[in-house]
Design a protein around this motif. Structure first.
Motif, PDB file in Angstrom:
ATOM      1  N   SER A 233       0.808  -1.233   0.000  1.00  0.00           N
ATOM      2  CA  SER A 233       0.000   0.000   0.000  1.00  0.00           C
ATOM      3  C   SER A 233       0.835   1.273   0.000  1.00  0.00           C
ATOM      4  N   ASN A 235       1.022   3.236  -3.063  1.00  0.00           N
ATOM      5  CA  ASN A 235       0.545   4.173  -4.065  1.00  0.00           C
ATOM      6  C   ASN A 235      -0.904   3.799  -4.414  1.00  0.00           C
ATOM      7  N   LYS A 236      -1.756   4.796  -4.646  1.00  0.00           N
ATOM      8  CA  LYS A 236      -3.190   4.513  -4.834  1.00  0.00           C
ATOM      9  C   LYS A 236      -3.482   3.674  -6.078  1.00  0.00           C
ATOM     10  N   HIS A 273      -1.243   3.923   2.798  1.00  0.00           N
ATOM     11  CA  HIS A 273      -2.715   3.998   2.714  1.00  0.00           C
ATOM     12  C   HIS A 273      -3.306   2.719   3.309  1.00  0.00           C
ATOM     13  N   SER A 275      -6.218   0.768   5.911  1.00  0.00           N
ATOM     14  CA  SER A 275      -7.479   0.876   6.653  1.00  0.00           C
ATOM     15  C   SER A 275      -7.234   0.517   8.124  1.00  0.00           C
ATOM     16  N   ASN A 296       8.526   8.281  -0.211  1.00  0.00           N
ATOM     17  CA  ASN A 296       7.102   8.630  -0.303  1.00  0.00           C
ATOM     18  C   ASN A 296       6.925  10.042  -0.856  1.00  0.00           C
ATOM     19  N   GLY A 302       2.400   9.646  -0.891  1.00  0.00           N
ATOM     20  CA  GLY A 302       1.475  10.077   0.155  1.00  0.00           C
ATOM     21  C   GLY A 302       2.192  10.289   1.466  1.00  0.00           C
ATOM     22  N   ASN A 305       1.191   7.891   8.120  1.00  0.00           N
ATOM     23  CA  ASN A 305       0.560   8.316   9.375  1.00  0.00           C
ATOM     24  C   ASN A 305       1.181   7.587  10.574  1.00  0.00           C
TER      25      ASN A 305
END
Ligand code: GUN
Ligand code: FE
Length: 432
Positions: A233, A235-236, A273, A275, A296, A302, A305
Motif C-alpha cells: 500500500s 501508491n493509490k 494507505h 485501513s 514517499n 502520500g 501516518n
C-alpha cells in the motif's frame, strides 16, 4: 581478550518514547564511556566512574565535540538501485517500468553485482548505517554477491532474492518452481551464517501469482527465523491494481495474510494507505512497517501516518528505500520525516527519531537482543557524530546547548558529513 573504550558524549535509546515517556526513553552521558570487549558492549556510563575499573592494557579513544550513538538501522533499501537514485519524473508504476526494471536486469552478472554491492556497503557505512534489510534482484547471483561483500566486512545484514513471476519484463521474471529452488539454495548457503539472515522477498503483490505467494509462505514454514520482506500500500494506483488482480481478497494486506506471509519477522515497506482493519491485522500478527519518507515524497506516494501506527501498536522502522528514496542518510531521512509529519499537523520529537533510527529499527527486525542500543552484551555497532561536521553545523551548535535541540539540529542538518567514524563489532569500518 581485548578491551577498548571510547570516551565521548554518548546517547542511546531505552525504548519507545510513546510508551515510556520521553524522559525514560533514553540514557545520556555528557562525559561518557563505552567499554567494548571482544566486539561487544561490556559497560556504558560516566567516564569518571568507569575509567578506574578498566584493565591496565585497555585502550581509551577520546572523541571531542562528538556524540556517540548506536549504528543506524535501515529497514528497507534496494542495493541494486544504487545507480539509479534520483531517476525523475514518474510515480511508482511508471518509475518501476521506465527505470527500475532495466537497471535490475544487469544483476544477472555476478561481477556487476559485486561491484555495486561494494559501493552500496561503503555508502551505508559512510552514512552510519550498520544494519539493513535489503532487496536484491530476481537473480540469485545478486544475493550471493551482496552476502559475500557483507560477510567480508562482518556486518549484520538481511537480504533476499526477489520473487517475481508476472507483470514484469521476461528478463526479470522467475517461476514459482525456480523461485522456490533458488531461494532455498540461498537460504541453505547464507541464513544464519555469521551475522547474516535471509529474507523471503516477493517484490509486491502485483508481480507475483497466488501460486508464487504460496511458495513464499511454504519457504517461511520450512526454516526457522526467516524474514519476509515486501512492499504494501504505497501508491493509490498500485492498490487499485492489487484489487483487480486479487478480487477474491478483501484488500492488499489480505493478499499477504492469505498466503501466510505475516508474522514477527515480516517487514512491509510503506503502508501509506492502510485501513483500520489492516492496521489491526498488522498489530495482531506482530508484522512491522518500514516508514520511508524520502521515497514517499519523491514518488508522490502520500503522507505516512505514524501516530496511527503508534495508536495501533504496530512496529515501525525507518527505511531509506534507495533508489526511490533520495538519500542513504538516516539523518536526512529523519529530516524529511519531520517535515512530512508537519504537513499532517504532527510533531516528531528528536528522542522518538533516535528510537526509530536505532532501537525501534532493531525491534522491527527482531534483532533487539543483538543490536539497537548499548545494553551489556550487545554487538558494538556504533557511530560517532561530529558537532563540527561543517562550518554551519559548528556555528549552529554554538547556539544550541540543550541536548534535545542538539539532537534535532543533527537530524535536520546532518548527513554523511556528520558521521566521522563508524564501528561494527567494535572495529572501525569507516573514517571520514
Ligand atoms: N514496489 C515494488 N517494487 C518497488 C521498488 O523497487 N521500489 C518501491 N519504492 N516500491 C516498489
Ligand atoms: Fe522499496
Amino acid at each position: 581478550s581485548t578491551v577498548h573504550a571510547h570516551r565521548s558524549a554518548l546517547i542511546h535509546s531505552l525504548g519507545d518514547p510513546a510508551k515510556l515517556g520521553i524522559e525514560n526513553s533514553y540514557q545520556y552521558f555528557d562525559d561518557g564511556l563505552l567499554v567494548i570487549e571482544d566486539g561487544r558492549i561490556a559497560a556504558v556510563g560516566e567516564a569518571e566512574k568507569l575509567l578506574p575499573g578498566l584493565p591496565a592494557a585497555a585502550q581509551v579513544t577520546e572523541h571531542k565535540d562528538s556524540l556517540l550513538c548506536p549504528g543506524f538501522i535501515d529497514t528497507h533499501i534496494h542495493y541494486p538501485q544504487t545507480g539509479m537514485i534520483a531517476a525523475y519524473g514518474e510515480q511508482l508504476l511508471d518509475w518501476l517500468n521506465n527505470y527500475t526494471f532495466p537497471t535490475e536486469q544487469h544483476f544477472q552478472d555476478k561481477e556487476h553485482a559485486a561491484g555495486v554491492a561494494d559501493i552500496f556497503l561503503t555508502e551505508l557505512l559512510r552514512n552510519g548505517t550498520t544494519t539493513a534489510l535489503v532487496f536484491g534482484t530476481v537473480h540469485p547471483e545478486s544475493v550471493d554477491a551482496f552476502f559475500e561483500a557483507a560477510e567480508q566486512r562482518d556486518l549484520r545484514m538481511i537480504a533476499g532474492k526477489v520473487m517475481m513471476d508476472r507483470n514484469a519484463p521476461d528478463y526479470l521474471t522467475d517461476t514459482p518452481e525456480s523461485s522456490y529452488k533458488e531461494s532455498k539454495a540461498l537460504i541453505e548457503r547464507w541464513h544464519g551464517k555469521g551475522r547474516l539472515h535471509y529474507a523471503v522477498t516477493p517484490r509486491f503483490a502485483p508481480t507475483s501469482t497466488g501460486e508464487q505467494l504460496a511458495v513464499a509462505g511454504q519457504l517461511l514454514g520450512e526454516y526457522p527465523d526467516l524474514y519476509m520482506h515486501t512492499h504494501l500500500s504505497e501508491n493509490k494506483k498500485e492498490i487499485e491494481w492489487v484489487k483487480e488482480l486479487f478480487p477474491e481478497r478483501s484488500g492488499y494486506l489480505d493478499v499477504y495474510d492469505h498466503y501466510e506471509l505475516l508474522g514477527e519477522r515480516s517487514v512491509l515497506a510503506h503502508g501509506v494507505h492502510l485501513s483500520d482493519c489492516e492496521c489491526e491485522r498488522l498489530a495482531e500478527t506482530d508484522s512491522a512497517i518500514a516508514f520511508c519518507p524520502t521515497s514517499n515524497l519523491f514518488l508522490g506516494s502520500g503522507l505516512f501516518n505514524l501516530p496511527k501506527m503508534e495508536a495501533h501498536n504496530i512496529k515501525v522502522g525507518l527505511g531509506t528505500d534507495v533508489g526511490a528514496g533520495t538519500s542513504f542518510s538516516i539523518l536526512q531521512t529523519l529530516n524529511e520525516a519531520y517535515k512530512l509529519m508537519q504537513l499532517q499537523q504532527e510533531k516528531l520529537n528528536p528522542f522518538k527519531s533516535l528510537y526509530l533510527a536505532t532501537l525501534g529499527g532493531a525491534q522491527a527486525l527482531k534483532l533487539d537482543d543483538k543490536i539497537g542500543n548499548f545494553s551489556i552484551g550487545k554487538e558494538a555497532d556504533f557511530v560517532v557524530l561530529d558537532y563540527n561536521a561543517t562550518p554551519l553545523m559548528s556555528y549552529r551548535m554554538a547556539q544550541a546547548k540543550e541536548l534535545e535541540e542538539r539532537l534535532f539540529v543533527l537530524m535536520t542538518l546532518g548527513d554523511d558529513r556528520t558521521i566521522s567514524e563508524t564501528f561494527a563489532m567494535g572495529r572501525s569500518v569507516h573514517q571520514r
